[in-house]
Write an enzyme that holds these catalytic residues in place. Sequence first.
Site, short mmCIF file in Angstrom:
data_model
loop_
_atom_site.label_atom_id
_atom_site.label_comp_id
_atom_site.label_asym_id
_atom_site.label_seq_id
_atom_site.Cartn_x
_atom_site.Cartn_y
_atom_site.Cartn_z
N LYS A 1 -28.27 -3.09 19.92
CA LYS A 1 -27.09 -2.95 19.06
C LYS A 1 -27.47 -3.09 17.58
CE LYS A 1 -23.90 -4.61 22.65
NZ LYS A 1 -22.79 -5.55 22.97
N TYR B 1 -16.90 2.72 24.60
CA TYR B 1 -16.30 1.47 25.08
C TYR B 1 -14.85 1.64 25.52
CZ TYR B 1 -20.15 -1.73 23.87
OH TYR B 1 -21.34 -2.42 23.83
N PHE C 1 -10.59 -7.45 21.24
CA PHE C 1 -11.76 -7.28 20.37
C PHE C 1 -12.19 -5.82 20.22
CE2 PHE C 1 -13.27 -8.54 24.65
CZ PHE C 1 -14.06 -7.45 24.98
N ARG D 1 -29.67 -7.10 33.27
CA ARG D 1 -28.62 -8.06 32.89
C ARG D 1 -29.16 -9.50 32.92
NH1 ARG D 1 -23.67 -5.88 31.84
NH2 ARG D 1 -22.55 -7.81 32.25
N ARG E 1 -30.31 -12.59 24.75
CA ARG E 1 -29.15 -13.04 23.98
C ARG E 1 -29.29 -14.49 23.54
NH1 ARG E 1 -24.82 -9.71 27.65
NH2 ARG E 1 -24.56 -7.89 26.28
N ASN F 1 -24.24 -9.34 19.95
CA ASN F 1 -25.11 -9.96 20.96
C ASN F 1 -26.32 -9.11 21.32
OD1 ASN F 1 -23.69 -8.07 22.36
ND2 ASN F 1 -22.82 -9.46 23.87
N HIS G 1 -26.91 -4.18 24.96
CA HIS G 1 -25.94 -3.77 25.97
C HIS G 1 -26.71 -3.34 27.21
CE1 HIS G 1 -22.81 -1.48 28.07
NE2 HIS G 1 -23.75 -0.58 28.25
N GLU H 1 -22.74 6.08 31.54
CA GLU H 1 -23.26 5.70 30.22
C GLU H 1 -24.54 6.47 29.88
OE1 GLU H 1 -21.40 1.17 30.21
OE2 GLU H 1 -23.57 1.45 30.20
P1 ATP Z 1 -22.28 -5.10 27.34
O1 ATP Z 1 -21.19 -4.29 28.02
O2 ATP Z 1 -22.39 -4.82 25.86
O3 ATP Z 1 -23.59 -5.04 28.05
P2 ATP Z 1 -21.23 -7.41 28.62
O4 ATP Z 1 -21.10 -6.53 29.81
O5 ATP Z 1 -21.99 -8.67 28.74
O6 ATP Z 1 -21.88 -6.62 27.42
P3 ATP Z 1 -18.42 -6.94 28.15
O7 ATP Z 1 -17.40 -7.87 28.70
O8 ATP Z 1 -18.63 -5.62 28.81
O9 ATP Z 1 -19.81 -7.73 28.03
O10 ATP Z 1 -18.06 -6.71 26.62
C1 ATP Z 1 -18.64 -5.63 25.91
C2 ATP Z 1 -19.04 -6.11 24.56
O11 ATP Z 1 -17.88 -6.46 23.83
C3 ATP Z 1 -19.90 -7.38 24.54
O12 ATP Z 1 -21.25 -7.16 24.75
C4 ATP Z 1 -19.63 -7.87 23.14
O13 ATP Z 1 -20.38 -7.15 22.17
C5 ATP Z 1 -18.16 -7.55 22.97
N1 ATP Z 1 -17.32 -8.70 23.38
C6 ATP Z 1 -17.10 -9.17 24.62
N2 ATP Z 1 -16.29 -10.23 24.64
C7 ATP Z 1 -15.96 -10.45 23.34
C8 ATP Z 1 -15.15 -11.40 22.67
N3 ATP Z 1 -14.50 -12.35 23.33
N4 ATP Z 1 -15.07 -11.33 21.31
C9 ATP Z 1 -15.72 -10.36 20.63
N5 ATP Z 1 -16.50 -9.43 21.20
C10 ATP Z 1 -16.63 -9.46 22.52
MG MG Z 2 -20.14 -4.61 29.77
#
Ligand code: ATP
Ligand code: MG
Length: 137
Positions: A9, A49, A57, A85, A102, A112, A115, A126
């Site tokens: 990212k 997304y 968010f 993951r 992370r 973070n 992805h 994706e």
């Molecule tokens: P990713 O999909 O990026 O691999 P993830 O699967 O761990 O991460 P998701 O729940 O899919 O997490 O959320 C997608 C992304 O949205 C997160 O990686 C983060 O960048 C952002 N995100 C998730 N939760 C929050 C939150 N509570 N506040 C702000 N941003 C968030």
């Molecule tokens: Mg995710």
Amino acid sequence: MERTLSIIKPDGVERGLIGEVVQRFEKAGIRIVAMKMRHLTKKEAEAFYAVHKERPFFDSLTTYMSSGPIVVMVLEGENVIQRNRELMGATNPADAAPGTIRKDFALDVEKNTVHGSDAPETAQKEIAFFFSELEIC
Ligand code: ATP
Ligand code: MG
């Protein structure tokens, strides 16, 4: 062989962490079968997304994801979705296990660093969002 989409990212690219992240995949024996740099528009980030569009968010996340260049990769290996993951760690770095990407690098729950796709169907979608089959080695 299973495939997944990985993204470094904007916070990771900006802080010079491309090599660190790539090295972790290579050391884990995961094959990188496609890689490129992109700077998404806000609209492209919103499309990527789209599953999160009702989340509070969403606007902040898509503004952030379009704020600078990202590195997108296709990873290949046995059980690579789950293994990636595990290498990434929990979404919120405060909850991430020691030694994960992370935990070591993420700035906060949004910025973070990486992805990774979360299931075979999302991985396929994706990967197709960023790559044509011809671009995957
Ligand atoms: P990713 O999909 O990026 O691999 P993830 O699967 O761990 O991460 P998701 O729940 O899919 O997490 O959320 C997608 C992304 O949205 C997160 O990686 C983060 O960048 C952002 N995100 C998730 N939760 C929050 C939150 N509570 N506040 C702000 N941003 C968030
Ligand atoms: Mg995710």
